[in-house]
Design a protein around this motif. Sequence first.
Motif, short mmCIF file in Angstrom:
data_model
loop_
_atom_site.label_atom_id
_atom_site.label_comp_id
_atom_site.label_asym_id
_atom_site.label_seq_id
_atom_site.Cartn_x
_atom_site.Cartn_y
_atom_site.Cartn_z
N ILE A 7 -40.81 -69.22 48.00
CA ILE A 7 -41.94 -70.07 48.37
C ILE A 7 -43.07 -69.81 47.37
N PRO A 8 -43.68 -70.87 46.82
CA PRO A 8 -44.79 -70.67 45.87
C PRO A 8 -46.01 -70.08 46.57
N PRO A 9 -46.93 -69.50 45.81
CA PRO A 9 -48.15 -68.94 46.41
C PRO A 9 -48.96 -70.02 47.13
N ALA A 10 -49.83 -69.59 48.03
CA ALA A 10 -50.69 -70.51 48.78
C ALA A 10 -51.46 -71.40 47.81
N GLY A 11 -51.53 -72.68 48.13
CA GLY A 11 -52.25 -73.64 47.31
C GLY A 11 -51.44 -74.26 46.19
N ARG A 12 -50.19 -73.85 46.05
CA ARG A 12 -49.32 -74.41 45.02
C ARG A 12 -48.08 -75.01 45.65
N ALA A 13 -47.52 -76.00 44.96
CA ALA A 13 -46.30 -76.65 45.44
C ALA A 13 -45.36 -76.88 44.27
N GLU A 14 -44.10 -76.58 44.46
CA GLU A 14 -43.08 -76.90 43.48
C GLU A 14 -42.61 -78.33 43.75
N VAL A 15 -42.67 -79.18 42.74
CA VAL A 15 -42.34 -80.59 42.90
C VAL A 15 -41.13 -80.92 42.05
N ARG A 16 -40.18 -81.62 42.65
CA ARG A 16 -38.99 -82.10 41.95
C ARG A 16 -39.03 -83.62 41.99
N ILE A 17 -38.94 -84.25 40.84
CA ILE A 17 -38.93 -85.71 40.74
C ILE A 17 -37.58 -86.12 40.19
N VAL A 18 -36.88 -86.97 40.91
CA VAL A 18 -35.59 -87.46 40.46
C VAL A 18 -35.71 -88.97 40.30
N ALA A 19 -35.39 -89.48 39.12
CA ALA A 19 -35.53 -90.91 38.84
C ALA A 19 -34.39 -91.38 37.96
N ALA A 20 -34.17 -92.68 37.95
CA ALA A 20 -33.11 -93.27 37.14
C ALA A 20 -33.42 -93.17 35.65
N SER A 48 -24.29 -86.99 36.80
CA SER A 48 -23.41 -87.86 36.02
C SER A 48 -23.89 -89.31 35.94
N ASP A 49 -24.86 -89.68 36.77
CA ASP A 49 -25.36 -91.06 36.77
C ASP A 49 -26.37 -91.33 35.66
N GLY A 50 -26.75 -90.30 34.91
CA GLY A 50 -27.66 -90.49 33.79
C GLY A 50 -29.13 -90.44 34.16
N GLY A 51 -29.46 -90.04 35.35
CA GLY A 51 -30.86 -89.96 35.76
C GLY A 51 -31.55 -88.75 35.17
N THR A 52 -32.82 -88.60 35.50
CA THR A 52 -33.65 -87.49 35.03
C THR A 52 -34.26 -86.78 36.21
N ARG A 53 -34.36 -85.48 36.09
CA ARG A 53 -35.02 -84.66 37.12
C ARG A 53 -36.13 -83.88 36.42
N LEU A 54 -37.34 -83.96 36.93
CA LEU A 54 -38.47 -83.21 36.40
C LEU A 54 -38.90 -82.18 37.43
N HIS A 55 -39.27 -81.00 36.97
CA HIS A 55 -39.81 -79.95 37.83
C HIS A 55 -41.21 -79.63 37.32
N LEU A 56 -42.16 -79.47 38.23
CA LEU A 56 -43.47 -79.01 37.86
C LEU A 56 -44.11 -78.33 39.05
N THR A 57 -45.10 -77.50 38.79
CA THR A 57 -45.85 -76.83 39.85
C THR A 57 -47.22 -77.48 39.94
N VAL A 58 -47.62 -77.84 41.15
CA VAL A 58 -48.90 -78.47 41.40
C VAL A 58 -49.82 -77.43 42.03
N ASP A 59 -51.03 -77.31 41.50
CA ASP A 59 -52.03 -76.38 42.02
C ASP A 59 -53.06 -77.18 42.80
N THR A 60 -52.93 -77.18 44.13
CA THR A 60 -53.83 -77.99 44.96
C THR A 60 -55.21 -77.36 45.11
#
Length: 87
Positions: A7-20, A48-60
């Motif tokens: 779990i990320p520290p308080a006030g932060r969120a791990e975000v995963r974006i999956v798109a075509a 295998s579908d050729g999509g993209t996944r991005l990971h980033l951490t958001v500091d709220t």
Amino acid sequence: MKPLGPIPPAGRAEVRIVAASPETARQVAETLRRCYATTEQRSYPAGSDGGTRLHLTVDTTRPTHPARSWLASGRSSGGNQPQADEV
């Protein structure tokens, strides 16, 4: 279901974006950056579908602009259960 990582520290969120396409994923990441400080995104193939996944951490704790009212309210748009393919 696979266990999630630490779990990320308080006030932060791990975000995963999956798109075509990488461009769509980048647009979503850019929208998050307009509201909050984020780490540099990390990009991965989304399978295998050729999509993209991005990971980033958001500091709220460091907003860059006022969040939209629906974002600031913390209201959910639906079920709170994880998707079957979330890892």
